[in-house]
Design a protein around this motif. Structure first.
Motif, mmCIF file in Angstrom:
data_model
loop_
_atom_site.group_PDB
_atom_site.id
_atom_site.type_symbol
_atom_site.label_atom_id
_atom_site.label_comp_id
_atom_site.label_asym_id
_atom_site.label_seq_id
_atom_site.Cartn_x
_atom_site.Cartn_y
_atom_site.Cartn_z
ATOM 1 N N ALA A 275 -3.136 17.338 -15.474
ATOM 2 C CA ALA A 275 -3.691 16.440 -14.450
ATOM 3 C C ALA A 275 -2.831 15.210 -14.200
ATOM 4 O O ALA A 275 -3.046 14.498 -13.235
ATOM 5 C CB ALA A 275 -5.098 16.006 -14.851
ATOM 6 N N ALA B 79 -6.364 16.452 2.530
ATOM 7 C CA ALA B 79 -5.501 16.501 1.343
ATOM 8 C C ALA B 79 -4.611 17.739 1.416
ATOM 9 O O ALA B 79 -5.095 18.858 1.544
ATOM 10 C CB ALA B 79 -6.356 16.534 0.082
ATOM 11 N N PHE C 213 -14.282 15.393 -15.763
ATOM 12 C CA PHE C 213 -12.990 15.175 -15.104
ATOM 13 C C PHE C 213 -12.095 16.389 -15.311
ATOM 14 O O PHE C 213 -12.391 17.269 -16.127
ATOM 15 C CB PHE C 213 -12.332 13.871 -15.592
ATOM 16 N N THR D 186 0.812 -1.227 0.000
ATOM 17 C CA THR D 186 0.000 0.000 0.000
ATOM 18 C C THR D 186 0.843 1.274 0.000
ATOM 19 O O THR D 186 0.378 2.333 0.425
ATOM 20 C CB THR D 186 -0.951 0.018 1.222
ATOM 21 N N GLY D 187 2.067 1.199 -0.467
ATOM 22 C CA GLY D 187 2.861 2.416 -0.656
ATOM 23 C C GLY D 187 3.574 2.936 0.573
ATOM 24 O O GLY D 187 4.203 3.988 0.523
ATOM 25 N N CYS E 3 -9.300 15.343 -6.247
ATOM 26 C CA CYS E 3 -10.454 14.500 -6.593
ATOM 27 C C CYS E 3 -10.654 13.349 -5.632
ATOM 28 O O CYS E 3 -11.750 12.812 -5.505
ATOM 29 C CB CYS E 3 -10.307 13.966 -8.017
ATOM 30 N N LEU F 81 2.245 0.336 -6.260
ATOM 31 C CA LEU F 81 1.246 1.366 -6.567
ATOM 32 C C LEU F 81 1.159 1.643 -8.070
ATOM 33 O O LEU F 81 0.641 2.678 -8.481
ATOM 34 C CB LEU F 81 1.560 2.676 -5.820
ATOM 35 N N LEU G 291 4.654 17.675 0.217
ATOM 36 C CA LEU G 291 4.439 16.984 1.494
ATOM 37 C C LEU G 291 3.679 15.678 1.314
ATOM 38 O O LEU G 291 3.590 14.865 2.226
ATOM 39 C CB LEU G 291 3.673 17.892 2.464
ATOM 40 N N LEU H 12 -13.442 4.060 -13.132
ATOM 41 C CA LEU H 12 -12.588 4.766 -12.186
ATOM 42 C C LEU H 12 -11.421 5.360 -12.973
ATOM 43 O O LEU H 12 -10.771 4.661 -13.750
ATOM 44 C CB LEU H 12 -12.071 3.785 -11.124
ATOM 45 N N ALA I 98 -4.188 17.064 -9.051
ATOM 46 C CA ALA I 98 -5.599 16.871 -9.392
ATOM 47 C C ALA I 98 -6.152 15.630 -8.697
ATOM 48 O O ALA I 98 -7.288 15.632 -8.205
ATOM 49 C CB ALA I 98 -5.777 16.755 -10.905
ATOM 50 N N GLY I 99 -5.343 14.569 -8.621
ATOM 51 C CA GLY I 99 -5.766 13.354 -7.916
ATOM 52 C C GLY I 99 -5.972 13.624 -6.437
ATOM 53 O O GLY I 99 -6.904 13.112 -5.818
ATOM 54 N N LEU J 226 -17.712 17.437 -9.101
ATOM 55 C CA LEU J 226 -17.641 17.115 -10.529
ATOM 56 C C LEU J 226 -18.879 16.312 -10.913
ATOM 57 O O LEU J 226 -19.277 15.392 -10.203
ATOM 58 C CB LEU J 226 -16.398 16.268 -10.820
#
Ligand SMILES: Cc1cc2nc3c(=O)[nH]c(=O)nc-3n(C[C@H](O)[C@H](O)[C@H](O)COP(=O)(O)OP(=O)(O)OC[C@H]3O[C@@H](n4cnc5c(N)ncnc54)[C@H](O)[C@@H]3O)c2cc1C
Ligand code: FES
Ligand code: FES
Lengths: 160, 286
Positions: free
Chosen positions: B68, B117, B160, A44-45, B111, A63, B94, B23, B107-108, B155
């Protein structure tokens, strides 16, 4: 389900494999390509034991999907040094006794090599931050850090 | 599960319109962890990394457009981007370890919808704008307008993000991001703050934005905290008012990482310290 055909470079050799879409690059390396140097510590990274590079970029192979490396160049610990010609990192890790069980060691070697490729003269702090994602259950890290610094010195041509 | 590499953004939208469990896959550092832990796979995973231009950072109108699929490592290596938006880049850097940085995208991070985050408060403070592509075409939407709830964004279906834009800024401007974690690396924020400031020649703050992370269901903008800093040189009293406004904006959860009381207090401390760093980066001497 139909398997995915992937062609990529691994340690300089052109390689073709078939994988399930769910399989990670780590699964592919270990189970299809018999490259068991990269280890699965967590999946899991979190641990860095599966560290490899893709197009020179350090990543956790757990990953990345196997299918994602189509057309890339993957480097694993098997591509670093040879039993009779160890890489300075490998030699210094041995000399500093910087391993016990050895599960973390391949990941550390791959990660440290990626660091030295972009920063040949890192400070101790830089080495510690770079390797923060490489967990070691055994050594307490200090010997690892000193081994990496010594290898960096050796690679810069400084006498030990 | 099927794995599909999208050739262009139109294809992504078309695929998302089909009635399947889809996904999107950018860096995969959330997607692969989730699939592994839940042992649940979508019908189809759509890899967006091969869309032309999506893995590039491009200069635009004095700012930068971050594709992205751009990794955190790419952002950290881009010296002009780092000079313009040091706080956004430090927030992105970080995220996780060097290995995670090699893949993870901003972007991930947005989202995925985590309240903690790291890049999101920094993007809010920077007034970042996401370029969204969907069935109706392309639109530009402030990152703030996309925040919704833990684990989800606003969204729409089949929409996307193709890039995130960080605008140009005046000379005397700076931003910063700080988080509190119980260790120095590899942990999730207990409370965090992103601050962006613009100064005048006399070192007085003329524009400010303050955003907090991990203290509410989504990251939050705190206009009261920003107002407290405007017209000042970050003397003790405005910093105190900034911290108080931050505390008032917190509605955190209580968990093993931090109590409600602790998160509420620390959010203000993070905001004040980030403000001082942003001020110095803008050329001010507090
Ligand atoms: C060991 C480890 C440590 C971590 N540490 C941190 C941390 O300190 N701070 C932090 O904030 N996060 C952390 N994370 C979480 C994760 O790395 C980040 O959230 C990262 O930014 C996700 O980006 P990605 O490109 O990998 O996203 P992905 O996993 O590819 O996608 C994340 C989600 O967003 C969706 N998505 C991706 N791109 C788009 C797009 N362009 N448009 C619409 N939807 C999209 C995906 O479908 C998915 O639901 C960590 C993860 C790991 C494994
Ligand atoms: S096995 Fe990949 S990071 Fe632990
Ligand atoms: S030597 Fe055992 S984990 Fe590092």
């Amino acid at each position: 389900m139909s398997k995915i055909h992937v062609s990529t470079q691994v340690n300089g050799d052109q390689v073709e494999f078939l994988c399930e879409p769910e399989e990670t690059l780590l699964d592919v390396l270990r189970d299809h390509l018999n490259l068991t140097g990269a280890k699965e510590g967590c999946g899991t990274g979190d641990c860095g034991a599966c560290s490899v590079t893709i197009d020179g970029r350090l990543v956790a192979a757990c990953l990345v999907l196997g299918a994602e490396v189509e057309g890339s160049a993957v480097e694993t610990v098997e591509g670093i040094g040879a039993p009779d010609a160890l890489h300075p990192l490998q030699r210094q890790i041995l000399q500093h006794a910087a391993l016990q069980c050895g599960i973390c060691t391949p990941g550390i070697i791959v990660a440290a090599k990626a660091l030295l490729a972009q920063n040949p003269d890192p400070s101790e702090q830089e080495v510690r931050y770079w390797l923060a994602g490489n967990l070691c259950r055994c050594t307490g890290y200090d010997k690892i850090i000193r081994a990496v610094l010594a290898a960096a010195g050796e690679m810069r041509g400084e006498n030990p | 599960m099927r794995y599909v590499v999208a050739k262009d953004s139109r294809e992504v939208v078309d695929l998302l319109m089909e009635d399947k469990a889809n996904l999107l896959l950018a860096g995969g550092t959330d997607v692969l962890v989730r699939m592994r832990l839940d042992e649940r796979y979508p019908d189809r995973i759509i890899d967006i990394k091969k869309i032309p231009g999506v893995a590039e950072i491009t200069e635009e109108s004095g700012g930068f457009r971050i594709g992205a699929a751009v990794s955190g490592a790419q952002m950290g290596e881009h010296s002009q981007l780092k000079a313009l938006w040091p706080g956004v880049v430090e927030a992105v850097e970080l995220i996780g370890s060097t290995q995670v940085q090699g893949r993870a995208t901003m972007a991930g991070n947005l989202c995925n919808g985590s309240p903690a985050a790291d890049s999101v408060p920094a993007m809010l403070a920077a007034q970042a704008v996401a370029r969204v592509e969907g069935p109706e075409g392309v639109s530009d939407q402030p990152v703030l307008a996309l925040l919704d709830a833990p684990g989800q964004t606003k969204l729409g279906k089949a929409e996307f993000i193709t890039s995130i834009f960080l605008p140009a800024r005046p000379n005397l401007a700076g931003d910063a991001y700080l988080r509190f974690i119980p260790r120095t690396e590899m942990d999730i924020a207990v409370a965090s703050a992103g601050v962006s400031l613009v100064l005048d020649e006399a070192g007085i703050v003329i524009e400010a934005s303050v955003a907090l992370g991990a203290v509410a269901p989504t990251a939050v903008m705190v206009s009261g905290a920003a107002q407290a800093l405007i017209g000042t040189r970050l003397e003790a009293a405005p910093l105190q008012a900034c911290a108080a406004a931050c505390a008032a904006a917190c509605s955190p959860i209580d968990d093993k990482r931090g109590t409600i009381e602790f998160r509420t207090k620390v959010a203000g401390v993070m905001a004040c310290r980030a403000a001082i760093t942003a001020y110095q980066r803008a050329g001010g001497q507090p």
